[in-house]
Design a protein around this motif. Sequence first.
Motif, PDB file in Angstrom:
ATOM      1  N   VAL A   1      30.242  49.750  31.912  1.00  0.00           N
ATOM      2  CA  VAL A   1      30.650  48.773  30.903  1.00  0.00           C
ATOM      3  C   VAL A   1      31.333  47.614  31.621  1.00  0.00           C
ATOM      4  O   VAL A   1      32.469  47.756  32.079  1.00  0.00           O
ATOM      5  N   PRO A   2      30.678  46.469  31.783  1.00  0.00           N
ATOM      6  CA  PRO A   2      31.335  45.321  32.420  1.00  0.00           C
ATOM      7  C   PRO A   2      32.532  44.863  31.599  1.00  0.00           C
ATOM      8  O   PRO A   2      32.612  45.075  30.382  1.00  0.00           O
ATOM      9  N   GLN A   3      33.468  44.218  32.285  1.00  0.00           N
ATOM     10  CA  GLN A   3      34.690  43.771  31.621  1.00  0.00           C
ATOM     11  C   GLN A   3      34.460  42.537  30.752  1.00  0.00           C
ATOM     12  O   GLN A   3      35.195  42.309  29.796  1.00  0.00           O
ATOM     13  N   ASP A   4      33.429  41.751  31.094  1.00  0.00           N
ATOM     14  CA  ASP A   4      33.223  40.480  30.401  1.00  0.00           C
ATOM     15  C   ASP A   4      31.777  40.367  29.923  1.00  0.00           C
ATOM     16  O   ASP A   4      30.952  39.673  30.522  1.00  0.00           O
TER      17      ASP A   4
ATOM     18  N   VAL B   1      28.738  40.499  35.444  1.00  0.00           N
ATOM     19  CA  VAL B   1      29.171  41.551  36.368  1.00  0.00           C
ATOM     20  C   VAL B   1      29.672  40.901  37.648  1.00  0.00           C
ATOM     21  O   VAL B   1      28.949  40.118  38.280  1.00  0.00           O
ATOM     22  N   THR B   2      30.907  41.191  38.019  1.00  0.00           N
ATOM     23  CA  THR B   2      31.466  40.708  39.287  1.00  0.00           C
ATOM     24  C   THR B   2      31.393  41.835  40.302  1.00  0.00           C
ATOM     25  O   THR B   2      31.794  42.967  40.031  1.00  0.00           O
TER      26      THR B   2
ATOM     27  N   MET C   1      37.753  43.495  39.385  1.00  0.00           N
ATOM     28  CA  MET C   1      36.306  43.276  39.506  1.00  0.00           C
ATOM     29  C   MET C   1      35.580  44.473  38.915  1.00  0.00           C
ATOM     30  O   MET C   1      36.148  45.567  38.790  1.00  0.00           O
ATOM     31  N   ASP C   2      34.314  44.262  38.598  1.00  0.00           N
ATOM     32  CA  ASP C   2      33.528  45.357  38.021  1.00  0.00           C
ATOM     33  C   ASP C   2      33.063  46.339  39.087  1.00  0.00           C
ATOM     34  O   ASP C   2      33.217  47.551  38.924  1.00  0.00           O
TER      35      ASP C   2
ATOM     36  N   ARG D   1      20.249  43.048  37.585  1.00  0.00           N
ATOM     37  CA  ARG D   1      19.949  41.666  37.199  1.00  0.00           C
ATOM     38  C   ARG D   1      18.617  41.542  36.473  1.00  0.00           C
ATOM     39  O   ARG D   1      18.537  40.919  35.404  1.00  0.00           O
ATOM     40  N   ASP D   2      17.550  42.138  37.028  1.00  0.00           N
ATOM     41  CA  ASP D   2      16.202  41.883  36.519  1.00  0.00           C
ATOM     42  C   ASP D   2      15.719  42.930  35.523  1.00  0.00           C
ATOM     43  O   ASP D   2      14.821  42.646  34.733  1.00  0.00           O
ATOM     44  N   TYR D   3      16.272  44.138  35.570  1.00  0.00           N
ATOM     45  CA  TYR D   3      15.842  45.166  34.623  1.00  0.00           C
ATOM     46  C   TYR D   3      16.813  45.280  33.447  1.00  0.00           C
ATOM     47  O   TYR D   3      16.412  45.211  32.288  1.00  0.00           O
ATOM     48  N   PHE D   4      18.098  45.438  33.764  1.00  0.00           N
ATOM     49  CA  PHE D   4      19.092  45.571  32.700  1.00  0.00           C
ATOM     50  C   PHE D   4      19.627  44.220  32.219  1.00  0.00           C
ATOM     51  O   PHE D   4      20.415  44.169  31.282  1.00  0.00           O
ATOM     52  N   LYS D   5      19.217  43.133  32.888  1.00  0.00           N
ATOM     53  CA  LYS D   5      19.516  41.763  32.453  1.00  0.00           C
ATOM     54  C   LYS D   5      21.012  41.454  32.438  1.00  0.00           C
ATOM     55  O   LYS D   5      21.512  40.750  31.561  1.00  0.00           O
ATOM     56  N   PHE D   6      21.742  41.967  33.436  1.00  0.00           N
ATOM     57  CA  PHE D   6      23.129  41.566  33.601  1.00  0.00           C
ATOM     58  C   PHE D   6      23.189  40.263  34.402  1.00  0.00           C
ATOM     59  O   PHE D   6      22.306  39.966  35.216  1.00  0.00           O
ATOM     60  N   ASP D   7      24.250  39.515  34.186  1.00  0.00           N
ATOM     61  CA  ASP D   7      24.508  38.289  34.950  1.00  0.00           C
ATOM     62  C   ASP D   7      25.409  38.675  36.117  1.00  0.00           C
ATOM     63  O   ASP D   7      26.627  38.766  35.982  1.00  0.00           O
ATOM     64  N   VAL D   8      24.785  38.944  37.275  1.00  0.00           N
ATOM     65  CA  VAL D   8      25.505  39.504  38.418  1.00  0.00           C
ATOM     66  C   VAL D   8      25.995  38.384  39.332  1.00  0.00           C
ATOM     67  O   VAL D   8      25.205  37.541  39.766  1.00  0.00           O
ATOM     68  N   PHE D   9      27.289  38.412  39.616  1.00  0.00           N
ATOM     69  CA  PHE D   9      27.882  37.491  40.594  1.00  0.00           C
ATOM     70  C   PHE D   9      28.243  38.322  41.816  1.00  0.00           C
ATOM     71  O   PHE D   9      29.164  39.138  41.791  1.00  0.00           O
ATOM     72  N   TYR D  10      27.481  38.121  42.913  1.00  0.00           N
ATOM     73  CA  TYR D  10      27.539  39.002  44.080  1.00  0.00           C
ATOM     74  C   TYR D  10      28.215  38.283  45.240  1.00  0.00           C
ATOM     75  O   TYR D  10      27.749  37.235  45.686  1.00  0.00           O
ATOM     76  N   CYS D  11      29.287  38.867  45.710  1.00  0.00           N
ATOM     77  CA  CYS D  11      30.072  38.277  46.799  1.00  0.00           C
ATOM     78  C   CYS D  11      30.094  39.237  47.977  1.00  0.00           C
ATOM     79  O   CYS D  11      30.266  40.457  47.790  1.00  0.00           O
ATOM     80  N   MET D  12      29.896  38.718  49.177  1.00  0.00           N
ATOM     81  CA  MET D  12      29.925  39.542  50.388  1.00  0.00           C
ATOM     82  C   MET D  12      30.694  38.811  51.481  1.00  0.00           C
ATOM     83  O   MET D  12      30.715  37.587  51.522  1.00  0.00           O
TER      84      MET D  12
END
Length: 966
Positions: A261-264, A268-269, A578-579, A300-311
């Motif tokens: 369950v994302p927070q927002d 997804v962070t 973060m998520d 991102r592509d299957y469950f259609k979340f808006d993923v913000f990916y930081c590395m």
Amino acid sequence: MPVLGMKRSGFRRSPRSQPPGGWALDGRSPSLGYLRTSGDAAGFGPSVGSFRLTPVPRKAAPGVLWAWSGRSSCSCARPGRCRPISPPRLELSRSGSSTVTQGSRGVRQLAAKGCGVRVPAPFPGRVRNRACALPLGADSGAQAPDYRSILSISDEAARVRALNEHLSTRSYVQGFSLSQADVDAFRQLSGPPADAQLFHVARWFRHVAAILGSPRAPAPPCGLQASRGRRTQPPWSPPAGSEPCQLRLYNSLTRRKDVFVPQDGRRVTWYCCGPTVYDASHMGHARSYISFDILRRVLRDYFKFDVFYCMNITDIDDKIIKRARQNYLFEQYREKQPQAVQLLEDVHAALQPFSAKLRETSDPDKRQMLERLERAVRLAAEPLEEPARRGLAGEELDGRVQVLLEEAKDLLSDWLDSMHGSEVSDNSIFSKLPKFWEAEFHKDMEALNVLPPDVLTRVSEYVPEIVDFVRKIVDNGYGYVSNGSVYFDTVKFANSEGHCYGKLVPEAVGDQKALQEGEGDLSISAERLSEKRSPSDFALWKASKPGEPSWPCPWGKGRPGWHIECSAMAGTLLGASMDLHGGGFDLRFPHHDNELAQSEAYFENDCWVRYFLHTGHLTIAGCKMSKSLKNFITIKDALKKHSARQLRLAFLTHSWKDALDYSADSMEAALRLEKLLNEFFLNVKDLLRAPVEVAGQFEKWEDKETELNKSFCDKKAAVHEALCDNVDTRTVMEEMRALVGQCNHYMAARKAARRRPNRALLESIARYLTHMLKIFGAIEEESSLGFPVGGPGTSLNLEPTVMPYLQVLSEFREGVRRVAREHRVPEVLQLSDALRDDILPELGVRFEDHEGLPTVVKLVDRDTLLREREEKKRAEEEKRRKKEEAARKRQEQEAARLAKMKVPPSEMFLSESDKYSKFDENGLPTHDTEGKELSKGQAKKLKKLFEAQEKLHQEYLQLVQNGSVP
């Protein structure tokens, strides 16, 4: 329900036909009809009587169209219970309302005693098609409140008692028309009451059940409603459906699969620990970053979340500092071009501390690696010993010097660093190494088709933020300064309300070996360790020593600790919570546990990370992979053997959180899976290329198509469930493999029947598989169906460009082969086979000939085709060898049998003097070597052998006589 039901029914021509419970119209006189209420399963009595339909003059009764008058007696089969009554009269007005004008009391009496009464109304065309459903003795408006109060009772037993009381004052009659109140009350019951005192409800229930079925069954079409005489839509209820799957991820914080369950909302962070760039990227890096790339794509592509990916990139670390100094010092040493004598002296000097280190090493894997290195150095030094003593020189000696320099590089680098490392002061030396290896890392990730992060952070760029982060931790009371360094107070943090140290691996808290590895090789001296209040405390900021890079800060010049960098960079970009946070399994403790502690100390919360994801270990042929143990395979080396797609398929067939063994067996399984999928795609493409009319694209489905489509739907559902279950790609690939197998079986059956498979169905399946492989990143280029031809990076869409020409070539070749077979020209057929087997594979083209069917044309990777050709040649050679070996064995067996046949039976035992000493006149043994007479059993056995040989010898003599002996 106690109603007087009126409903239009069909006309019956026969005057004597009186349908049960229905209306019959006299064909001679439209004024005569009958009313019957016959007994049925509901338990009602027989006919009440017949009524006469009488037109009513408008002057006598304005507004009344028809009237019924009934007989003055009841024909109920209940003697003594019913009395004669006044004939009822019912009038129907133009508005559709009805009125019982006389005898209504008697009708109610009959109904109360169980006699069914129904008055259907088949009016002529001039009468409006309406119906009425009124409680006897009341109108619809007066009845609604009673039922609302009954339906509002939640307890079923109380509701049944109230309903029974209500029905005791009403008539519940047999018929087809029911009010909505009947249906609503009926649906609330689970069955008829068992209590005999509730007989009103029981009779009513059986009557309604005879019409509607069980209470839980769907309601039949209501047809006409009686309240206002209008046709209305029947009631509708949504399907029960099934509970939708929820995405669950294995959370290292709970060690179970938790609902994600994302927070927002859908955003997804995600923060992922990146590499420490001091050497080439290896397959351990590929394990983590390919796995996280697959997870990211699925979210991102299957469950259609808006993923913000930081590395992040760790470019300040003890390993980097030490390796940069060693490389710098060794290059300086090499530039001096030491002579053989000097080099040997330095190597022997470096071997002394190295041997001491080897003796102190207890870890068997590390000890084995050090022993291997020492042995290699001594073997490289031996060829130099004698020439150096004799003072020889020359190119050959220079070559041996270079070999020793390469073999002893690690040994000499460590020795040089121990003597001169503190003299290195140029910060650019420490930045040059990570910049180079970071660039190589990004190239490797691109080659593996790993998506770049949305944000990339480097420790060297976030030093001011790290200083501020450390300062606030100290201000919050969870950090302390000691001798220019800043440490995190784990004891105080653990004892603080709302905080917990060691959330991920609580059992590892206090593991000094793991804690020291987390601090780094340059930070575990006795002096450093003495600066801590508790052995479990860890460095947030390290005071720089000579030979280390440094940055200004309130506590003096220093550099960031390893754990603080991720907290500061992730906190700056993603905030207080973060998520997702990801990393390798080996980072759980102390790195990630320390990250959690210092971040929650900074933000004063207990939820810095909601879900922690850790990828499983990677082993190499069953052995632990470790860069420090020199047991690793670089990504570049791995890509020389297998493609990025093949590596990804190998990872897809394993769970992302479990250990993965990179071996010949696992890669062979990936190659087989790739070939299975690719062949299916190529077959479907060939099927779709066949010309067909527009209408011919849509073919009739038979049982096989329906069965395959059902399996397709089942597999899609199974894939969805597997992805919801912790993104279980292993199960997904098994389901996809099974689906392809079913498609291949279907196509083979159609091919055997000389019928084309269903194009649309197979295309739908192929496009679905392509879509899923794109989501997983296994298809790199834009491809609407199957794997792209030519591999990644090709700008030209090769297939549609060359396929028309190849199709023409295939058809021309088919024509040539047909003519060659008709005119018996084998040379042309051989040339045709050579084109298929030798020439076209070099161009990445495969022709597949099938008897009675057109040639299948496929574009395949050239290397794959060449490898297949070599395998085919090896298989044919092996088959030929086995055939020759079998023929040789048959010849040897025949020769041995012939030689045996030549021996006369009288001579067969004479040569066995080591077993027998005496023989009879026929050559049969009688005594053994010790002179003892043979037993009867032995003699009998020898007699059988003698007779068999006698038969064989006779066959031989017959062959000789016939001249057939070879």
